[in-house]
Structures are given as structure tokens and as C-alpha cells.
Scaffold this motif. Sequence first.
Motif, PDB file in Angstrom:
ATOM      1  N   LYS A 180      48.472  37.839  35.705  1.00  0.00           N
ATOM      2  CA  LYS A 180      47.858  36.844  37.026  1.00  0.00           C
ATOM      3  C   LYS A 180      46.905  37.642  37.083  1.00  0.00           C
ATOM      4  N   VAL A 181      46.859  39.363  37.188  1.00  0.00           N
ATOM      5  CA  VAL A 181      45.861  39.561  37.609  1.00  0.00           C
ATOM      6  C   VAL A 181      44.797  40.093  37.198  1.00  0.00           C
ATOM      7  N   ALA A 182      45.054  39.749  35.684  1.00  0.00           N
ATOM      8  CA  ALA A 182      43.471  39.551  34.483  1.00  0.00           C
ATOM      9  C   ALA A 182      43.285  38.626  34.592  1.00  0.00           C
ATOM     10  N   SER A 183      43.496  37.105  34.871  1.00  0.00           N
ATOM     11  CA  SER A 183      43.189  35.782  34.398  1.00  0.00           C
ATOM     12  C   SER A 183      42.352  35.894  36.515  1.00  0.00           C
ATOM     13  N   CYS A 184      42.568  36.460  37.018  1.00  0.00           N
ATOM     14  CA  CYS A 184      41.704  36.528  38.428  1.00  0.00           C
ATOM     15  C   CYS A 184      41.099  37.339  38.229  1.00  0.00           C
ATOM     16  N   ASN A 185      40.986  38.301  37.125  1.00  0.00           N
ATOM     17  CA  ASN A 185      39.591  39.224  37.129  1.00  0.00           C
ATOM     18  C   ASN A 185      38.656  38.371  36.224  1.00  0.00           C
ATOM     19  N   LEU A 186      39.202  37.545  34.982  1.00  0.00           N
ATOM     20  CA  LEU A 186      38.475  36.950  34.651  1.00  0.00           C
ATOM     21  C   LEU A 186      37.440  35.534  34.774  1.00  0.00           C
ATOM     22  N   LEU A 187      38.013  35.189  36.166  1.00  0.00           N
ATOM     23  CA  LEU A 187      37.903  34.179  36.702  1.00  0.00           C
ATOM     24  C   LEU A 187      36.213  34.833  37.098  1.00  0.00           C
ATOM     25  N   CYS A 188      36.272  36.043  37.695  1.00  0.00           N
ATOM     26  CA  CYS A 188      34.928  37.071  38.226  1.00  0.00           C
ATOM     27  C   CYS A 188      33.792  37.464  37.303  1.00  0.00           C
ATOM     28  N   CYS A 189      34.417  37.355  35.955  1.00  0.00           N
ATOM     29  CA  CYS A 189      33.803  38.141  34.640  1.00  0.00           C
ATOM     30  C   CYS A 189      32.921  36.414  34.432  1.00  0.00           C
ATOM     31  N   TYR A 190      33.455  35.518  34.165  1.00  0.00           N
ATOM     32  CA  TYR A 190      33.069  34.713  33.781  1.00  0.00           C
ATOM     33  C   TYR A 190      31.813  34.515  34.987  1.00  0.00           C
ATOM     34  N   ALA A 191      32.123  33.885  35.960  1.00  0.00           N
ATOM     35  CA  ALA A 191      31.362  33.861  37.133  1.00  0.00           C
ATOM     36  C   ALA A 191      30.188  35.114  37.375  1.00  0.00           C
ATOM     37  N   ASP A 192      30.447  35.997  37.103  1.00  0.00           N
ATOM     38  CA  ASP A 192      29.130  36.717  36.662  1.00  0.00           C
ATOM     39  C   ASP A 192      28.136  36.703  36.046  1.00  0.00           C
ATOM     40  N   GLU A 193      28.429  36.198  34.129  1.00  0.00           N
ATOM     41  CA  GLU A 193      27.822  36.388  33.477  1.00  0.00           C
ATOM     42  C   GLU A 193      27.241  34.915  33.651  1.00  0.00           C
ATOM     43  N   LEU A 194      27.900  33.733  34.169  1.00  0.00           N
ATOM     44  CA  LEU A 194      26.713  32.654  33.688  1.00  0.00           C
ATOM     45  C   LEU A 194      26.915  32.535  35.083  1.00  0.00           C
ATOM     46  N   LYS A 195      26.300  33.213  35.930  1.00  0.00           N
ATOM     47  CA  LYS A 195      26.347  32.746  37.261  1.00  0.00           C
ATOM     48  C   LYS A 195      26.147  30.779  37.700  1.00  0.00           C
ATOM     49  N   GLU A 196      25.023  30.539  37.360  1.00  0.00           N
ATOM     50  CA  GLU A 196      25.256  28.678  37.887  1.00  0.00           C
ATOM     51  C   GLU A 196      25.776  28.777  37.087  1.00  0.00           C
ATOM     52  N   GLY A 197      25.129  29.280  35.126  1.00  0.00           N
ATOM     53  CA  GLY A 197      26.460  28.316  34.854  1.00  0.00           C
ATOM     54  C   GLY A 197      27.588  27.709  35.496  1.00  0.00           C
ATOM     55  N   PHE A 198      28.642  28.220  35.854  1.00  0.00           N
ATOM     56  CA  PHE A 198      29.795  28.555  36.513  1.00  0.00           C
ATOM     57  C   PHE A 198      29.959  27.675  37.726  1.00  0.00           C
ATOM     58  N   PHE A 199      29.272  26.756  37.729  1.00  0.00           N
ATOM     59  CA  PHE A 199      29.199  25.580  39.072  1.00  0.00           C
ATOM     60  C   PHE A 199      30.254  24.592  38.554  1.00  0.00           C
ATOM     61  N   PRO A 200      30.043  23.673  37.329  1.00  0.00           N
ATOM     62  CA  PRO A 200      31.187  22.422  37.754  1.00  0.00           C
ATOM     63  C   PRO A 200      32.599  22.978  37.925  1.00  0.00           C
ATOM     64  N   TRP A 201      32.404  24.493  37.920  1.00  0.00           N
ATOM     65  CA  TRP A 201      34.438  25.048  37.661  1.00  0.00           C
ATOM     66  C   TRP A 201      34.764  25.386  38.599  1.00  0.00           C
ATOM     67  N   ILE A 202      34.003  25.101  40.378  1.00  0.00           N
ATOM     68  CA  ILE A 202      33.898  25.822  41.709  1.00  0.00           C
ATOM     69  C   ILE A 202      35.211  24.976  42.352  1.00  0.00           C
ATOM     70  N   ASP A 203      35.184  23.410  41.820  1.00  0.00           N
ATOM     71  CA  ASP A 203      35.891  22.197  43.051  1.00  0.00           C
ATOM     72  C   ASP A 203      37.376  23.415  42.468  1.00  0.00           C
ATOM     73  N   GLN A 204      37.567  23.271  41.444  1.00  0.00           N
ATOM     74  CA  GLN A 204      38.812  23.825  40.864  1.00  0.00           C
ATOM     75  C   GLN A 204      39.506  24.917  40.608  1.00  0.00           C
ATOM     76  N   VAL A 205      38.530  25.631  41.117  1.00  0.00           N
ATOM     77  CA  VAL A 205      38.843  27.884  41.296  1.00  0.00           C
ATOM     78  C   VAL A 205      39.573  27.684  42.243  1.00  0.00           C
ATOM     79  N   ALA A 206      38.490  27.563  43.444  1.00  0.00           N
ATOM     80  CA  ALA A 206      38.654  27.536  45.236  1.00  0.00           C
ATOM     81  C   ALA A 206      40.339  27.343  45.264  1.00  0.00           C
ATOM     82  N   PRO A 207      40.143  26.126  45.222  1.00  0.00           N
ATOM     83  CA  PRO A 207      41.541  25.849  46.123  1.00  0.00           C
ATOM     84  C   PRO A 207      42.712  26.470  45.151  1.00  0.00           C
TER      85      PRO A 207
END
Length: 900
Positions: free
Chosen positions: A697-724
Motif C-alpha cells: 500500500k505504501v509502495a503504491s502511493c509512492n509509485l503514484l508520486c513517481c508517475y506524477a513526477d516523471e509524466l508531469k502534465e501527462g498524468f493529468f487524466p488520472w487526477i480525478d481518480q487518484v485524488a478521492p
Amino acid sequence: MAESTQLQLQLEQVATILGPDPLASFKTLISYLLCPSYFESLISSSLFSSNSEQRSRAELVYNLFKKYDPDSLSLTLAHLLQFSPAPDSRFISAVLLRNQIHLWPSLSENTQSTIKSALLFSIQRQDNTKSISGSLCDAVSALAAGILQENGWPELLPFLFASVSADSLPPILQESAAFLIFAQLSPHLLPYINELHTVFLSCLSSSTRSDEVKIAAFSAVVNFIRCLPYSEDEDRFHDVLIEMMRTVMGKLNKGKEIMAQEAIKLFIELAGTHPSLLSRNGQIIRAMLQIAEAIDVLEQGTRHLAIEFLITLAKAGERAPWIMRNSVQFVGLLFSILMRMVSDVEDDPLWHKAETDDEYAGVSADYRVGNECLHRLAIALGGNDIVPVALKELPACFASNEWKKHNAALVALAQISEGCSKVMIKDLEQVVAMVLNSFEHSHIRVRRSAINAVGQLSTYLAPDLQVQYHQQVFSALNATIYGLQNRRLLAHAASALQKFIEKCARDILTPYLDEVFSQLVVLLQSEIQMVQVEALTALASVVVSFPEQFQKYYEVVMIPLRAMLLDAANNPVWSKSVACISLVGMAVGKEKFRDDAKKVMEVLLSFQGSQMEPDDPTASCMLQICADLCKCLGQDFLPYMGAVMPPLLQFVQIKPVETVISANDNSDMDESDDESTETITLGDKRIRIKTSALEEKVASCNLLCCYADELKEGFFPWIDQVAPTLVPLLSYIHEKVRKSAVSAMLKLLLTAKLAVDRGQAQGCNETYLKKLSDYIVRALVEALPKEDDSEICTKILDAINECIQVWMHTHTHTETRKGMQSGSEVDVCKDAKVRTRLRAVWMVLVLRVLNQASIFSFLHVELEVEIQVHEVLGELPVRTFNLDHFFLHDGAAIRDVSGL
């Protein structure tokens, strides 16, 4: 908690039926239900029934008794305890009496007197089983602990001393029960030190006492000594301990090893807390050495316990003065014993055919214990005591024609290397010569131990070994690898190579890179799984250390790696090979790696289609590999995100198996060392969580940070699923999850801002960004007063600070922007504590504009910071601050912090 609420409702329902005076209305019912015959049936067949419905009804009735008539209930239990012919009923009655000791103050004097008499009477019954006797001892001890000091049970101590009197010769079970009660009441019996010393010494020196009684006396002695406040008092019991040791030796001479083992366990327990008492004159230590040395006479279990006692004392250091004064003699004897134990190995044919590196194949329990204890002894005493003894004894073993002795010497060098590294380095030439010369030994198990020793020395004698002997070590390993010998030799050679490389300086290793990669390719092409696993680990280490130089080796290394990639059934080799490929990709860059990256993702996505379970280790490994590939490919990884995100979100939402018990429930304390679970205390509850699921669970949260960091604006389509998905984790019970969730929330907002600024937000504008920032800031603010971890509080404050900076770009109110900008100047304050408080107050000001300040009160031009912020910051008492202290309407900097 739910069961407690249900019971309360049931009790209220019964009270309603019985009317406003339930006690009066209950008299007739209780008089029937507490009839011994009915009640005995209730507790024996219903209260502990496997049928949950039947058990619930019995618990309801029993709890009604406790609530409305504890006296009658206690008297009935006391009656059954004394007179029931059924052992099960007497056992349960004793247990239930023990469990309701907390009701003692509410019981009448008559009931209290009856219970005390019943307990003492029952202890004397000759037909008690051990379980009944044990439960009675627990009940007596629990009650006495609360009332003995106030003279609330004057009959107890005379009864106990009479029960262990040599003159009265009481029944064995009664006498052992008395000693067990002494053991449990030790903290309350300190005023009787003289009497107890006499009783203990008399019992242990008696030739008529049974083994059972003496073991009970041993336990009482150890418990009592552990409670003594002064070393002078402890010294008085040295003669008792000597008598205990004589008893142990006497039992061993008569072949009664089980009783002796129980006694030695108690000595081990005392050695951990009172080592100086046990090593006063060395008499007990010498006796234990004799037991440990009797390899051909005593059982392994007995000898191993004696060794455990000696190792425990050795760990005590200066608190074991005899060992310190006689270290040469002690280490010489114990080291020799352990060497004999690690020589107990056979040339088992299965060892040569093993598919996994089981180092204990073909060896005895003696070998295993000796192997472990050599390491523990070296850690405990260090090189100054161990190395001189080792270098005196080992050369003869190396010169021996017996391969078992030669093998034992190599095992010993490997095991003591960690604890003796500083001293062994001084004799590095002699140590290395003994090990490398063994590479030529005729027996394969000796060569295996030599290779293993190189691996251990590479770790603990680094960097001296690498600097002085790199050529000799590479040459020896090279001959082993290209000799294509036994699979175990290849596996250990790969492991030793990896460890040697890991501690090798770049300037030393660089000239050997051609040779190293050539060796690794040979090992990777092996068909033996354990060889491949070690080779992959070594390759990963080299690739990370030499990413620039690796370009020229890319194609030759990828040939075996591509073959492993397609062999998905060969786990764990497959998962390690894919992880290694991702490291290779990061080393050479996406341009060179692009085609192989596509092949890797095709294989990974084919696995995803097989619907693996969330607890499948391959699934979590795949998610990490995907993140590594994302780091390598950057924006080129975007086409794969649609397949990667669903399983990742599933892992984030996974609910680890939780076991919830009362914080006061000690029934499962024996499982506290279980590394597969982690226990969290939360208020009046203890929650046990499966560690692997928590880490995922911890590793998965960290991977979300990784994808957001690497993809920058490219990660935008998944924000509405990830935030809640992340918001509930801000209040999760484990701090690592909360910390990861805070970091990920901030990344989402930064990603959204980049997408809006660069026109890649799929039609969303600053209004969307404002709503998202409001949502995230609100979640963080609500989590702040609930958080009790200071580090996470700081992360939350910093995250809110960053979020506000983002939000400022979406707001146009000039005056507010000036106020916030002046608030941001708090960082110029040199006092860290004041700066933190200023930052928090600035946060509150911004929240006022955001209309998110529901947890604060605002009065005119003053800002009152409520108790929640005080609790989080842990600073001054709650007070009112004037806004003029923090910012002016013209945007001037903060000018006065003295009010803080």
C-alpha cells in the motif's frame, strides 16, 4: 466494539422487561439459574461452546449475573470449584474467578472470605490436574497481588510456607503450586527475603523433593532474584544458584535431561537480566561448558541450551566479570566446542543436486547451532578476544587431511568476520592466504566454503580486501566461473563476485569491467536458477555503479536477459530479470532502450491480462518495474498508462487483513515477534496488520508520486481518480501510508497546474484548478489536527504551503495576494520554532480567504487560533494574535514577531 454495544442493548432490553427495579425482579430468576447443577451446565457446555449462538446466549446470562448479582455468581463459582466432581467444571470455575478479580471491591465481606477459603481448599485437592492447579495458582496470585499488602489475606503466606515446609511433607502438587504462587507474587514478597532464602535452599538441597517441585522452586528463585532491588540482596542468593546448578548436574548424571533442560532455560532467562550474579566465581560457567562439551554423551537439545546460556553471558560484556577476566580460557573452550559442532557435516549426495542454495543440506543440528553461535560470539566479544584464539586454532584445521576440519575453519572465518573485522584486517595477509589456497582443495564442499568466505570477507573487510587483493580474488573467482563446476559453486561465485564488486572503488574495478561482464554473461546463461538469481543481482550492482561504461556491453548482456524475459514461468528469475532490464534501460537511455522497452511492456501487459491476485508478489513487482521503465522513457511511457493505472489504484485501495483486539488483551503476546505482521496500538485497541499488504500500500502511493513526477502534465487524466482515493489515506492508521498520501496529494496539484498552464488539461481551466486546490487543502487541513506524528505534521504544513503557492496563481484579489506574499516572508526569521508558527498562522490567513477555515474562529481584526493548531504545533498556550503583527494591507513584510 460491536459485540460490546450489542451486549449493552441486550442488557437494556432485559432491564426494560424486568421493570424499574431489575435487582428485585431478578431475585427469583437468579435463585434458579445459580443453582449449582444448572450453572455448571451453563459454564461447561454453553459458555465455551463452539456454537456461536449458544455461546452468545450463555455469555448474556453470565454477564447479567455479573451486573446484577456478582456475590451470588462468585459464591456459585466457589462452590463448584470446591465440590464439583467434574475436572472441566473446576477448571472453568477457577478461570472465571480469576477473570472477575476486578469485581473484588464490590463483593461482600462474606463472599470475599468464602472465595479465599475455597481457593486454599481447592489447591490441596489430590485429584487436581495440572491445568486446574495452574489456573488456581493464577487466581490466587491475581487476588493476592491486590490485597496482600493491606493484610487482606492473612492466611495465605502461612499456608504457602507450610506447603513448602520440609517437616510437613505436603503432597507434591500442593508444594509445586505453592512455589508457582511464590514465583508470581515475587514483587510483593521482598520483606520475606530471609524466609524465602531458607525455603529455596532447603528445597533444592533436599534429596526427597520431586523433579516437578524443584522446577517450580527454580522458577520461584529466578523470579524473586529478578525483583530484588539491590545487588547485595542478589549476592545472598548465589549459594541458591550454585545448588540449582548442582541439581542440574545431578539430573544429567541420572539421564533426566528433560528436567535439566527446563532448569537451564531458567538460567538463560536470568543470564539476560543478572549476568554478574551468574558469573561471580565462574563455577556455573564451568559447569555449562562441561555440558556443552559432552557431544557424545548428552542430547543436542541439552548442549544447545548450555551454549545459549554461555552466549547470553558473553553478550553481557563488563556485566559478566568472570568472562572478562578469563576471556582467553573461556573463548578457547567455547570456540573449540563450536568448531567441533561445525565439523559435523556429511557429504550428502542431495547437496550436489539441490536446485536451491540450502546451505544446511547434509548437515546436523549441531552444525546449524555452531554456525550461528560463532557469529554471535564474535559480535558479543569482538576481535581482540576472538581473533587470537582463532588464528591459533585454525591453521591446524587448514593443514588437516580431514576435509571436514578444513571446511569448519573456512566456516569459522566467514562467521567471525563481521564481529572481528577491525582486528582481522591487521592479519589480512594470513586470512586471505588461508581462504584463497582453499579454492584448490580436492573436496567440493571445501571449495564452496572458500567461495562463501570470500563473499563474507568482501563485505566486512572492505575496502582493504578490495584494495590489496583485487587481482587475486578476481583470478580465483574467474577460474571457478569458467570452470563450469558444481551448481552450488557457480551460485556462490556469483554471490561472492557481487559482494566484492559492491564494495570495490571505481578506479579499482574499471580495469576489470571486460572480465566482469564476461563472467556475468556466462553465469546468466546458466540453466541453474540459483546461479541466475545471483548473477542478476551482481549485474544490477555493476550497471548502477557504471552507467556510462555500460553502453558498450549493452548488446551482449541483453542476449541472455531477453531470453529470461520470455521465460515468465521461471520465477523468481523472471521478476529479477525484468527488474534488471529496467536498470539497464535507465543506464543506456531511452533512445537505445526503446525497442527492448516495448518488448518488456508487452510481456508485462500480457501478465496483467491473466488477472493476478493482489497478494501475488509478481503483481507488485510488475508495478515497480513499470515505474522504473517510466523513469527511463519519460513521456514515451504515456501510451502504457491506461493499462498500468487500474491495477495500481487497486493496490492503493487494498485493505490489509486486520485483527482488532483490546489493548489490555495479552492473549496473543507470544505472536509479537511475528515479522509477517505489525501491531499498532490505537486508543484502547491493538490492530495487527499483515506487513506485506501494508508495504504494498505504501509502495503504491509512492509509485503514484513517481508517475506524477516523471509524466508531469501527462498524468493529468488520472487526477480525478487518484485524488478521492488518496484522501481517506490521510487518516489511515499507519504513519507510512499517511506520509505517502500527503506527498502524493501535493504532486497531483502540481501536475494539474502544469497541465492548465500548458493547455493540456483537456479543456479544464483555472476554475478546475481552484476547485482541486480547495479540495486538497481542505483534506490536508482536516487531517492536521488529527495527526500525532510531528514529522507528518511538518509534511502536511509544507504541502499546504505548496498548495497555497499554486492557488495564488489562480486568484486575482490584489490585497489578498499582497497579504499572502508578506506572509511568505516568514522564512527570513532565524528562529525555526517561531518560523514554523508564523507559517502556520499564515496558512490560517489564506484559509480565511479560501473559506476553508471551519476549525478556526475569526473576531473582527483579530485571529484566534483554536486549540487544534496548539495541539499540532505544541507551542504556547492558545491566545489571540493581532493581524497587524503578520501583514499590512499594503503588502509590507512582517515587522513584529515578539507577540509569539
